[in-house]
Design a protein around this motif. Structure first.
Motif, mmCIF file in Angstrom:
data_model
loop_
_atom_site.group_PDB
_atom_site.id
_atom_site.type_symbol
_atom_site.label_atom_id
_atom_site.label_comp_id
_atom_site.label_asym_id
_atom_site.label_seq_id
_atom_site.Cartn_x
_atom_site.Cartn_y
_atom_site.Cartn_z
ATOM 1 N N SER A 330 0.791 -1.237 0.000
ATOM 2 C CA SER A 330 0.000 0.000 0.000
ATOM 3 C C SER A 330 0.821 1.284 0.000
ATOM 4 O O SER A 330 0.361 2.311 -0.467
ATOM 5 N N ALA A 331 2.012 1.249 0.576
ATOM 6 C CA ALA A 331 2.830 2.464 0.598
ATOM 7 C C ALA A 331 4.282 2.086 0.370
ATOM 8 O O ALA A 331 4.890 1.421 1.197
ATOM 9 N N THR A 332 4.840 2.494 -0.779
ATOM 10 C CA THR A 332 6.252 2.213 -1.077
ATOM 11 C C THR A 332 6.977 3.535 -1.365
ATOM 12 O O THR A 332 7.693 4.045 -0.521
ATOM 13 N N GLY A 333 6.732 4.140 -2.541
ATOM 14 C CA GLY A 333 7.309 5.463 -2.805
ATOM 15 C C GLY A 333 6.900 6.445 -1.726
ATOM 16 O O GLY A 333 7.696 7.263 -1.243
ATOM 17 N N LYS A 334 5.657 6.351 -1.315
ATOM 18 C CA LYS A 334 5.121 7.241 -0.271
ATOM 19 C C LYS A 334 5.855 7.005 1.053
ATOM 20 O O LYS A 334 6.119 7.937 1.815
ATOM 21 N N LEU A 335 6.187 5.740 1.330
ATOM 22 C CA LEU A 335 6.886 5.416 2.581
ATOM 23 C C LEU A 335 8.327 5.947 2.570
ATOM 24 O O LEU A 335 8.791 6.531 3.548
ATOM 25 N N PRO A 388 7.638 -2.522 6.845
ATOM 26 C CA PRO A 388 7.217 -1.355 6.052
ATOM 27 C C PRO A 388 5.712 -1.049 6.012
ATOM 28 O O PRO A 388 5.293 -0.195 5.234
ATOM 29 N N ASP A 389 4.911 -1.701 6.848
ATOM 30 C CA ASP A 389 3.460 -1.527 6.710
ATOM 31 C C ASP A 389 2.909 -0.320 7.466
ATOM 32 O O ASP A 389 2.020 -0.440 8.302
ATOM 33 N N PHE A 390 3.435 0.867 7.153
ATOM 34 C CA PHE A 390 2.986 2.105 7.793
ATOM 35 C C PHE A 390 1.529 2.417 7.405
ATOM 36 O O PHE A 390 0.881 3.205 8.056
ATOM 37 N N HIS A 391 1.061 1.800 6.308
ATOM 38 C CA HIS A 391 -0.318 2.042 5.836
ATOM 39 C C HIS A 391 -1.067 0.708 5.756
ATOM 40 O O HIS A 391 -1.894 0.483 4.895
ATOM 41 N N GLY A 392 -0.731 -0.209 6.677
ATOM 42 C CA GLY A 392 -1.378 -1.524 6.679
ATOM 43 C C GLY A 392 -0.743 -2.462 5.663
ATOM 44 O O GLY A 392 0.073 -2.046 4.845
ATOM 45 N N ASN A 393 -1.112 -3.753 5.725
ATOM 46 C CA ASN A 393 -0.549 -4.729 4.791
ATOM 47 C C ASN A 393 -1.606 -5.169 3.793
ATOM 48 O O ASN A 393 -2.671 -5.649 4.165
ATOM 49 N N ARG A 394 -1.308 -4.983 2.503
ATOM 50 C CA ARG A 394 -2.245 -5.416 1.465
ATOM 51 C C ARG A 394 -1.995 -6.891 1.130
ATOM 52 O O ARG A 394 -2.910 -7.691 1.106
ATOM 53 N N SER A 395 -0.726 -7.246 0.850
ATOM 54 C CA SER A 395 -0.397 -8.642 0.541
ATOM 55 C C SER A 395 0.919 -8.980 1.237
ATOM 56 O O SER A 395 1.805 -8.140 1.322
ATOM 57 N N PRO A 396 1.082 -10.224 1.671
ATOM 58 C CA PRO A 396 0.111 -11.323 1.591
ATOM 59 C C PRO A 396 -0.692 -11.516 2.880
ATOM 60 O O PRO A 396 -1.392 -12.496 3.027
ATOM 61 N N LEU A 397 -0.609 -10.540 3.828
ATOM 62 C CA LEU A 397 -1.266 -10.749 5.134
ATOM 63 C C LEU A 397 -2.655 -10.132 5.218
ATOM 64 O O LEU A 397 -3.384 -10.384 6.169
ATOM 65 N N THR A 398 -3.008 -9.318 4.216
ATOM 66 C CA THR A 398 -4.292 -8.581 4.199
ATOM 67 C C THR A 398 -4.719 -8.152 5.601
ATOM 68 O O THR A 398 -5.758 -8.546 6.085
ATOM 69 N N ASP A 399 -3.872 -7.346 6.220
ATOM 70 C CA ASP A 399 -4.187 -6.857 7.559
ATOM 71 C C ASP A 399 -3.961 -5.354 7.604
ATOM 72 O O ASP A 399 -2.841 -4.870 7.707
ATOM 73 N N LEU A 400 -5.084 -4.641 7.500
ATOM 74 C CA LEU A 400 -5.052 -3.174 7.482
ATOM 75 C C LEU A 400 -4.533 -2.583 8.766
ATOM 76 O O LEU A 400 -4.101 -1.442 8.810
ATOM 77 N N THR A 401 -4.655 -3.372 9.859
ATOM 78 C CA THR A 401 -4.349 -2.810 11.171
ATOM 79 C C THR A 401 -2.858 -2.886 11.494
ATOM 80 O O THR A 401 -2.425 -2.332 12.491
#
Length: 549
Positions: A330-335, A388-401
């Protein structure tokens, strides 16, 4: 004087990204001949709410297109293709913009892809465990359209009642160009739960409380669906032609989501003579990575593969006839931006980079070379690890929190430390890619080569880290603007100049550089990966401790 037969044939690709609209004039060999860009507005009325204006977006499309076709003989332009972010555009029954906000601001009628307002709605949808969720990795993302539609129904009664059309942004663009409300298979399959064999599933919409959409044969969300690259209607309407500075009636293609256009622009390229493992292998041995604000990992297969936590399988959503799986961060360049710009040494970095006439990232890369001494640059982070999941994890854990983590901070606050945290962040993103690829491979994909495009692919450190950490060669496209080439490929197909998307991909997608992994560093990155997976384990552990309060 050339005869008409030998005149170069051009195609226009128009790409609506998160923060800007770009257009390119592309020839039949995939060369970008002209390129223009214009920023578009983003409103953030409250945290996690991101909105845009479809009028602002279309005006930007017109201005950049006029720039790239300026001085070109109109007769040489054969087709137009659009791609855009998978944002949600809301129009009333007269096709006028309708507010997606509590302030009633009608011009702000687009809920952006990265908007996370619909968290409770997506939880409700996922709790149904409806069969359509199997095609989105088992759980729907808050960034898809059903939760956003439900949010509008629950929070903006007036807009919901007045609404006539809900478009995915790429479909809004082809409608604006042709006056035809057809949708692309790419958008409705990837973001709206449509399946090519069954179409819309009435039971799903009824179960989540959006039965209103079913009753008029899905008129509001689309009941005429085309394959990406198929010609829409009778081409450009006189009004759109005038707006865009193009001849009326030229072919307009059914659109793609921006990441899928990037995939199309790189994944089919001819790789002969580059000594790559994917040479003479089917296209299914490749993954296209589109790395910008966020990143997408596109892999195709002959048969549907269900990968936990990875979107898809989506039939014909990128390459016609093949199933697509789509991983993402969800956030790479942004991160990277967030970490670098938020550091106390950022002003010093800015002035030093400016003084040496370099971009901040080129400067950081050379600064890392300076401080690495005799070690390989990547080994500098032996004590510094980022999740790196400052904006939640999209894949592969699908965990927004999930949240971001940094382990190994000290009291130092200079440029060296900024360079190190920058490096550790890039490595974390590459480790996240490895996590996604390993999940895809465990489910049945067979991937041996990465094809990179998008803004971050211009950063050599980002590219080398992806090669070293995944252990796979990375292919960079000749044209950095692969997304625009992908959009132009659509226009070329719609014009009838190519027999198929596959033919256009092979002719117009060209590879530039190949970056090989340094296998001598494998052991170090295997250890980093072990630490990486431990980080999320610890986060879940301490979260459950706090949840027991």
């Amino acid at each position: 004087m050339h005869s008409k037969k030998t005149a170069v044939r051009y195609y226009v690709g128009i790409d609506v990204g998160s923060a800007s609209v770009r257009a390119a004039l592309v020839d039949g060999c995939g060369t970008v001949v002209a390129h223009a860009e214009q920023p578009i507005q983003i409103w953030e009325p409250q945290p996690d709410h991101y909105e845009q204006s479809s009028a602002d977006i279309w005006a930007a499309c017109c201005s950049v297109t006029k720039k790239v076709v300026c001085g070109v003989d109109a007769a040489q332009i054969q087709g137009v293709g659009f791609d855009g972010t998978c944002s949600l555009v809301v129009l009333d029954k007269q096709f006028q913009p309708l507010a997606v906000n509590c302030e009633g601001q009608n011009h702000r009628n687009v809920i952006m892809w990265m908007d996370h307002r619909a968290v409770s709605q997506v939880e409700l949808i996922n709790a149904t465990q409806h069969r359509v969720l199997n095609y989105v990795g088992g759980a729907m993302s808050v960034e898809m359209q059903p939760p956003k539609l439900l949010w509008i129904k629950e929070n903006l009664q007036e807009s919901w009642e007045k609404a006539g059309y809900f478009f995915d942004l790429p479909d809004f663009l082809s409608w604006k160009a042709t006056g035809v409300t057809a949708r692309s298979l790419c958008t409705v399959v990837c973001k709206w739960t449509y399946t090519p064999d069954r179409g819309w599933d009435d039971t799903f919409w009824k179960m989540i409380g959006l039965e209103d959409l079913v009753k008029d044969k899905y008129e509001k969300i689309g009941n005429h669906v085309l394959s990406p690259g198929e010609a829409v209607g009778k081409g450009l309407t006189p009004e759109a032609a005038k707006d865009l500075g193009l001849p009326e009636g030229i072919a307009v293609a059914a659109s793609l989501i921006d990441a899928h256009a990037g995939g199309l622009g790189v994944i089919g390229a001819d790789v002969k003579g580059h000594n790559l493992p994917c040479e003479n292998q089917p296209i299914t041995s490749r993954v296209a990575m589109i790395c910008g604000t966020s990143s997408c990992h596109m892999g195709v297969s002959e048969k549907p593969i269900f990968v936990p936590g990875v979107w898809g399988p989506y039939f014909s959503a990128m390459v016609p006839g093949l199933w697509l799986n789509e991983g993402g961060q969800s956030a790479t360049g942004k991160l990277i931006d967030h970490v670098v710009r938020g550091h106390v040494a950022f002003p010093e970095l800015q002035s030093k980079a400016a003084a040496s006439a370099q971009s901040i990232y080129t400067y950081l890369n050379s600064h890392l070379d300076l401080i690495k001494k005799s070690l390989p640059v990547g080994f500098l982070t032996v004590d510094l690890h980022v999740w790196p999941d400052f904006h939640g994890n999209r894949s592969p854990l699908t965990d927004l929190t999930l949240k971001g983590m940094v382990v190994g901070l000290t009291l130092s606050r200079g440029l060296d430390e900024l360079a190190l945290i920058y490096l550790a962040t890039i490595q974390a993103i590459a480790l996240g890619t490895r996590h996604i690829l390993e999940t895809m491979q465990a489910a049945g994909h067979d991937i041996n080569t990465l094809f990179l495009c998008g803004g971050l692919s211009k950063n050599p450190l980002f590219v080398q880290m992806h090669a070293d950490i995944t252990g796979k060669p990375v292919v960079l496209s000749r044209e950095v603007e692969s997304v625009l080439v992908g959009a132009a490929i659509l226009g070329a197909c719609a014009s009838g100049d190519f027999a198929s998307i596959q033919e256009a991909m092979a002719k117009m997608g060209k590879i530039g550089r190949v970056v090989q992994p340094n296998h001598e560093h494998k052991r170090f990155y295997d250890k980093k990966y072990e630490v990486f997976l431990k980080l999320v384990e610890h986060q879940r552990e301490y979260r459950s401790i706090m949840n027991s309060l």
